[in-house]
Design an enzyme around this catalytic site. Sequence first.
Site, PDB file in Angstrom:
ATOM      1  CB  SER A 130      -1.042   0.004   1.178  1.00  0.00           C
ATOM      2  OG  SER A 130      -1.171   1.337   1.246  1.00  0.00           O
ATOM      3  CE1 TYR A 143      -3.232  -2.479   5.243  1.00  0.00           C
ATOM      4  CE2 TYR A 143      -3.359   0.141   4.682  1.00  0.00           C
ATOM      5  CZ  TYR A 143      -3.659  -0.777   4.167  1.00  0.00           C
ATOM      6  OH  TYR A 143      -3.658  -1.147   2.730  1.00  0.00           O
TER       7      TYR A 143
END
Length: 251
Positions: A130, A143
């Site tokens: 990501s 995350y």
Amino acid sequence: MVTGASSGIGESIARQLADHGTDLVVVARRRDRLEALAEQLTVDVEVVIADLADDDQCRRAEARLMSDDAPIDLLVANAGISWIGSILDSEVDNTDTMIRLNVLSLARMVHLVVPRMVAVGRGGILVTSSTASFQPTPFSANYGATKAFVTSLAEAVHAEVDGTGVHVTALCPGPTHTEIEEANGIDTSAPDFLYARADDVARAGLEGLGQNKALVIPGLGNKVGATLPRLVPRAVTRRLVKELYGRFATQ
């Protein structure tokens, strides 16, 4: 083998590989989704039901990964979860699950399959990371940290196996229309220049893997966003990301 193939980017990658005649092993928790996907594809599809955050189930997927029966020559390590909110509001068990799924299961699979691929002089590993991996992410702290691990691991392994015939790529999308975004309560009705389509992200990842790129960051805006943290003080980056993610965390 495509993990997290029941929806989103993983499903798109599986479909695009099938369109090119690639037989598949698809892995996810939801049997109904995987079996429906297998019925729709025109290649041989083996379904493995496994929650990769669970040690025993992860070992079952690993056993298939390492089987000599129809050896795996491409691993798409895509399974993952995210959560947006303050660490003050999160449960430690949720953190444990995220790290087991996003980091531990992925790292184990990569570690297991690389020597086999190098031994035969070919293979590919595509991991879904990501743009959150390029800076600290307040209100999504765990995350962002897991994805920083994934990107760093992929880049390092890419360098280690350079010249062996094995390709390793980290796919680092920004905001994408997937069930993960919806589960976090994020408004995904914004135009495509803010939110990408899973099909486009999948295509960019597979193309980048074919070209043996260490990193693939789909979209000009995401490329700029991934570069900025290297150009501005980290304190500024933290404040900017805190402001952005804080809006979602308080919705």
